[in-house]
Motif scaffolding. Structure first.
Motif, mmCIF file in Angstrom:
data_model
loop_
_atom_site.group_PDB
_atom_site.id
_atom_site.type_symbol
_atom_site.label_atom_id
_atom_site.label_comp_id
_atom_site.label_asym_id
_atom_site.label_seq_id
_atom_site.Cartn_x
_atom_site.Cartn_y
_atom_site.Cartn_z
ATOM 1 N N ASN A 162 -20.788 -18.358 5.396
ATOM 2 C CA ASN A 162 -22.169 -18.378 4.919
ATOM 3 C C ASN A 162 -22.966 -19.522 5.547
ATOM 4 O O ASN A 162 -24.157 -19.379 5.851
ATOM 5 C CB ASN A 162 -22.201 -18.514 3.400
ATOM 6 N N MET A 163 -22.298 -20.654 5.718
ATOM 7 C CA MET A 163 -22.968 -21.838 6.245
ATOM 8 C C MET A 163 -23.519 -21.587 7.655
ATOM 9 O O MET A 163 -24.612 -22.041 8.008
ATOM 10 C CB MET A 163 -21.973 -23.007 6.272
ATOM 11 N N TRP A 164 -22.758 -20.845 8.491
ATOM 12 C CA TRP A 164 -23.162 -20.629 9.874
ATOM 13 C C TRP A 164 -23.921 -19.322 10.096
ATOM 14 O O TRP A 164 -24.293 -19.023 11.226
ATOM 15 C CB TRP A 164 -21.940 -20.671 10.784
ATOM 16 N N ARG A 165 -24.129 -18.541 9.030
ATOM 17 C CA ARG A 165 -24.938 -17.330 9.182
ATOM 18 C C ARG A 165 -26.354 -17.681 9.611
ATOM 19 O O ARG A 165 -26.940 -17.029 10.461
ATOM 20 C CB ARG A 165 -24.962 -16.534 7.878
ATOM 21 N N ASN A 166 -26.909 -18.741 8.989
ATOM 22 C CA ASN A 166 -28.206 -19.265 9.444
ATOM 23 C C ASN A 166 -27.916 -20.584 10.161
ATOM 24 O O ASN A 166 -28.019 -21.664 9.594
ATOM 25 C CB ASN A 166 -29.150 -19.481 8.265
ATOM 26 N N TRP A 167 -27.513 -20.465 11.413
ATOM 27 C CA TRP A 167 -27.030 -21.650 12.130
ATOM 28 C C TRP A 167 -28.138 -22.664 12.399
ATOM 29 O O TRP A 167 -27.867 -23.864 12.504
ATOM 30 C CB TRP A 167 -26.369 -21.232 13.446
ATOM 31 N N ARG A 168 -29.394 -22.211 12.478
ATOM 32 C CA ARG A 168 -30.482 -23.155 12.726
ATOM 33 C C ARG A 168 -30.648 -24.108 11.542
ATOM 34 O O ARG A 168 -30.786 -25.320 11.720
ATOM 35 C CB ARG A 168 -31.786 -22.408 12.993
ATOM 36 N N ARG A 169 -30.653 -23.526 10.339
ATOM 37 C CA ARG A 169 -30.802 -24.356 9.141
ATOM 38 C C ARG A 169 -29.630 -25.332 9.009
ATOM 39 O O ARG A 169 -29.809 -26.511 8.717
ATOM 40 C CB ARG A 169 -30.887 -23.466 7.899
ATOM 41 N N THR A 170 -28.421 -24.836 9.239
ATOM 42 C CA THR A 170 -27.238 -25.688 9.146
ATOM 43 C C THR A 170 -27.261 -26.785 10.202
ATOM 44 O O THR A 170 -26.922 -27.939 9.927
ATOM 45 C CB THR A 170 -25.962 -24.843 9.293
ATOM 46 N N THR A 171 -27.683 -26.443 11.419
ATOM 47 C CA THR A 171 -27.746 -27.433 12.500
ATOM 48 C C THR A 171 -28.732 -28.537 12.166
ATOM 49 O O THR A 171 -28.462 -29.727 12.401
ATOM 50 C CB THR A 171 -28.149 -26.754 13.820
ATOM 51 N N GLY A 222 -33.106 -35.683 2.200
ATOM 52 C CA GLY A 222 -33.185 -34.658 3.242
ATOM 53 C C GLY A 222 -32.189 -33.536 3.019
ATOM 54 O O GLY A 222 -32.522 -32.352 3.162
ATOM 55 N N ILE A 223 -30.966 -33.898 2.660
ATOM 56 C CA ILE A 223 -29.936 -32.886 2.403
ATOM 57 C C ILE A 223 -30.318 -32.040 1.190
ATOM 58 O O ILE A 223 -30.174 -30.804 1.195
ATOM 59 C CB ILE A 223 -28.573 -33.559 2.187
ATOM 60 N N LEU A 224 -30.806 -32.686 0.140
ATOM 61 C CA LEU A 224 -31.226 -31.967 -1.066
ATOM 62 C C LEU A 224 -32.322 -30.966 -0.742
ATOM 63 O O LEU A 224 -32.295 -29.816 -1.184
ATOM 64 C CB LEU A 224 -31.709 -32.970 -2.113
ATOM 65 N N ASN A 225 -33.289 -31.381 0.061
ATOM 66 C CA ASN A 225 -34.390 -30.494 0.432
ATOM 67 C C ASN A 225 -33.886 -29.284 1.219
ATOM 68 O O ASN A 225 -34.296 -28.138 0.961
ATOM 69 C CB ASN A 225 -35.408 -31.276 1.266
ATOM 70 N N LEU A 226 -32.980 -29.517 2.157
ATOM 71 C CA LEU A 226 -32.440 -28.420 2.954
ATOM 72 C C LEU A 226 -31.635 -27.452 2.100
ATOM 73 O O LEU A 226 -31.713 -26.224 2.278
ATOM 74 C CB LEU A 226 -31.569 -28.977 4.074
ATOM 75 N N MET A 227 -30.859 -27.964 1.150
ATOM 76 C CA MET A 227 -30.064 -27.096 0.281
ATOM 77 C C MET A 227 -30.964 -26.283 -0.651
ATOM 78 O O MET A 227 -30.691 -25.107 -0.937
ATOM 79 C CB MET A 227 -29.064 -27.917 -0.526
ATOM 80 N N LEU A 228 -32.038 -26.890 -1.146
ATOM 81 C CA LEU A 228 -32.983 -26.146 -1.981
ATOM 82 C C LEU A 228 -33.634 -25.020 -1.188
ATOM 83 O O LEU A 228 -33.806 -23.902 -1.694
ATOM 84 C CB LEU A 228 -34.053 -27.097 -2.529
ATOM 85 N N MET A 229 -33.998 -25.301 0.053
ATOM 86 C CA MET A 229 -34.568 -24.251 0.904
ATOM 87 C C MET A 229 -33.570 -23.115 1.086
ATOM 88 O O MET A 229 -33.933 -21.931 1.060
ATOM 89 C CB MET A 229 -34.944 -24.838 2.268
ATOM 90 N N ALA A 230 -32.298 -23.471 1.253
ATOM 91 C CA ALA A 230 -31.272 -22.441 1.430
ATOM 92 C C ALA A 230 -31.170 -21.559 0.193
ATOM 93 O O ALA A 230 -31.003 -20.330 0.292
ATOM 94 C CB ALA A 230 -29.932 -23.099 1.727
ATOM 95 N N VAL A 231 -31.275 -22.152 -0.979
ATOM 96 C CA VAL A 231 -31.184 -21.384 -2.227
ATOM 97 C C VAL A 231 -32.349 -20.415 -2.334
ATOM 98 O O VAL A 231 -32.179 -19.222 -2.628
ATOM 99 C CB VAL A 231 -31.145 -22.333 -3.432
ATOM 100 N N PHE A 232 -33.561 -20.888 -2.091
ATOM 101 C CA PHE A 232 -34.733 -20.029 -2.245
ATOM 102 C C PHE A 232 -34.753 -18.912 -1.201
ATOM 103 O O PHE A 232 -35.195 -17.795 -1.476
ATOM 104 C CB PHE A 232 -36.009 -20.866 -2.148
ATOM 105 N N GLU A 233 -34.277 -19.213 0.006
ATOM 106 C CA GLU A 233 -34.257 -18.194 1.051
ATOM 107 C C GLU A 233 -33.231 -17.096 0.770
ATOM 108 O O GLU A 233 -33.355 -15.981 1.265
ATOM 109 C CB GLU A 233 -33.957 -18.843 2.405
ATOM 110 N N ARG A 234 -32.229 -17.415 -0.007
ATOM 111 C CA ARG A 234 -31.128 -16.462 -0.219
ATOM 112 C C ARG A 234 -31.101 -15.924 -1.651
ATOM 113 O O ARG A 234 -30.043 -15.591 -2.175
ATOM 114 C CB ARG A 234 -29.801 -17.163 0.112
ATOM 115 N N THR A 235 -32.263 -15.868 -2.272
ATOM 116 C CA THR A 235 -32.328 -15.396 -3.654
ATOM 117 C C THR A 235 -31.838 -13.954 -3.779
ATOM 118 O O THR A 235 -31.072 -13.621 -4.698
ATOM 119 C CB THR A 235 -33.775 -15.505 -4.183
ATOM 120 N N ARG A 236 -32.249 -13.065 -2.869
ATOM 121 C CA ARG A 236 -31.804 -11.673 -2.926
ATOM 122 C C ARG A 236 -30.287 -11.569 -2.749
ATOM 123 O O ARG A 236 -29.624 -10.762 -3.400
ATOM 124 C CB ARG A 236 -32.525 -10.841 -1.851
#
Length: 435
Positions: free
Chosen positions: A36-45, A308-322
């Motif tokens: 799951n972490m590398w599915r959106n590799w740009r966000r993870t990078t 910064g990490i918290l912000n990125l993780m929150l973005m990941a949650v909202f993007e993957r709501t479905r």
């Protein structure tokens, strides 16, 4: 949507496939989180780069602070005679008055001290109070008799001789004084001054001395207070014959004193063994204040990285709501969804910590090989600037680097806690209709 559903379907496989409990089950969770972490590799990078840059900055600050501490406090210790000093019983109580207490078995003390692996030098000294005078006036000073051949490579005063030379073993009526004292006395190299010091019997002994060297530390107060003559001359002048009043010891680094002091106290329980922290408590206070300020800046860097990490993780949650709605719809419990997101945050932190520690170490090593950082501009900025070396080398250790990496990985996991909790609270029906 197909990738998300495939991942969700894999997570929802019957228990016998993943394992009902224990290591196989956890490994399946970790594998799924990694995918799951590398599915959106740009966000993870982006998240990993943020962690790496924060960790490199943190290691840079740690190395610079530790290096400057070694330079500043190392030179301060050299200024006052060494990391450790050994005296006869009773000296500690009257240390500020430099009591003339002969030290027994000085040669054995020196031999034992030099056997310690952290010790770079051990030298015998005589210290007494006195006065120095010329036609321009009389000033109180501390008179130190030294072994020139031993101390020439360690003494801060010997390193900063501005005029003339340092003492030689066969010097008789020779003295080395500070620039500020020379200015007060209106004298230079080759001029004669009168030196008066307290002898073993308590009487004041006087002798006319020739100035052979003037040292310039950039610290007027220190230059006014100390003059140096040879140990042999001091023994003759102050009725000590073959005896001395102290043994001074230099170590490889500031901070190694405790172990060496303990060893010497066991070897010589009848003597007073003290480090600079005991004899110069003002240095200890300055070092503690500097450490507190450094810790504050380090905490600020860590806090910025955590946000910064918290912000990125929150973005990941909202993007993957479905996706979370799909996971919940096929039977995954909220606790399991929360664990999945926690593993993702932890893995991002671990990857960032590993890469950051590696790159940070390479940066520090490269900077040291290039000659460190040039701090010659600080030489005229007061006593701290005078004590600081012209070049600062980064000081770091493998345990210190690993501890910083572990701390950053833990922070990344904690930063993922709130987003993971948010993910676990999503209602499946609402999540499935999220745009």
């Amino acid at each position: 949507m197909s990738k998300s559903f495939d991942v969700a379907r894999e997570r929802a496989l019957p228990a016998p496939v993943l394992g009902r409990a224990g290591v196989p089950y956890r490994l399946a969770e970790i594998r799924l989180a990694w995918r799951n972490m590398w599915r959106n590799w740009r966000r993870t990078t982006i998240a990993v780069i943020a962690i790496v840059l924060g960790l490199i900055l943190l290691l840079f600050m740690d190395g610079l602070i530790a290096g400057s501490d070694q330079a500043i406090f190392g030179n301060a210790v050299r200024l006052y005679g060494g990391n450790i000093q050994i005296h006869a019983v009773g000296f500690r109580e009257k240390a500020t008055r430099l009591p003339m207490l002969p030290l027994e078995n000085a040669d054995l003390v020196v031999q034992t001290a030099r056997a310690q692996p952290q010790v770079t030098f051990a030298a015998k000294r005589i210290n007494t109070v006195g006065m120095v005078s010329s036609r321009e006036g009389t000033y109180a000073v501390a008179i130190t008799g030294v072994e020139p051949t031993v101390e020439a490579s360690y003494s801060l005063q010997a390193e900063h001789i501005a005029e003339g030379r340092y003492l030689l073993p066969d010097d008789g009526d020779a003295v080395v004084i500070g620039r500020a004292l020379a200015d007060l006395l209106q004298v230079g190299v080759g001029d004669r001054i009168t030196l008066v010091g307290k002898s073993l019997s308590g009487t004041m002994r006087q002798r006319t001395m020739t100035i052979v060297g003037i040292y310039d530390l950039g610290m007027a107060e220190a230059e006014k207070l100390s003059v140096f003559i040879t140990l042999e001359e001091a023994q003759t002048l102050y009725n000590l014959r073959d005896r001395v009043t102290e043994v001074t010891i230099g170590l490889q680094k500031v901070g190694q004193e405790q172990e060496v002091v303990a060893a010497l106290r066991r070897a010589f329980p009848e003597l007073e063994v003290d480090s600079w922290a005991t004899l110069r408590p003002e240095l200890r206070q300055t070092m503690d204040i500097k450490a507190a300020v450094s810790s504050f800046f380090a905490f600020t860097v860590i806090l910025i990285a955590a946000i910064g990490i918290l912000n990125l993780m929150l973005m990941a949650v909202f993007e993957r709501t479905r996706e979370m709605g799909v996971l919940a719809a096929i039977g995954m419990k909220g606790r399991q969804i929360m664990t999945l997101f926690l593993w993702e945050g932890t893995l991002i932190g671990v990857v960032g910590a590993v890469v950051g520690c590696g790159l940070g170490t390479l940066v520090l090593v490269a900077l040291n090989q290039m000659g460190g950082l040039d701090f010659s501009f600080a030489s005229g900025m007061g006593e701290i600037g005078a004590l600081m070396a012209t070049r600062i080398y980064f000081s770091f250790s493998l345990p210190g680097i690993l501890s910083r990496g572990l701390m950053v990985a833990i922070i990344a996991a904690l930063a993922a806690l709130y987003p993971a909790w948010q993910a676990a609270r999503q209602e499946p029906a609402r999540a499935l209709h999220h745009l």
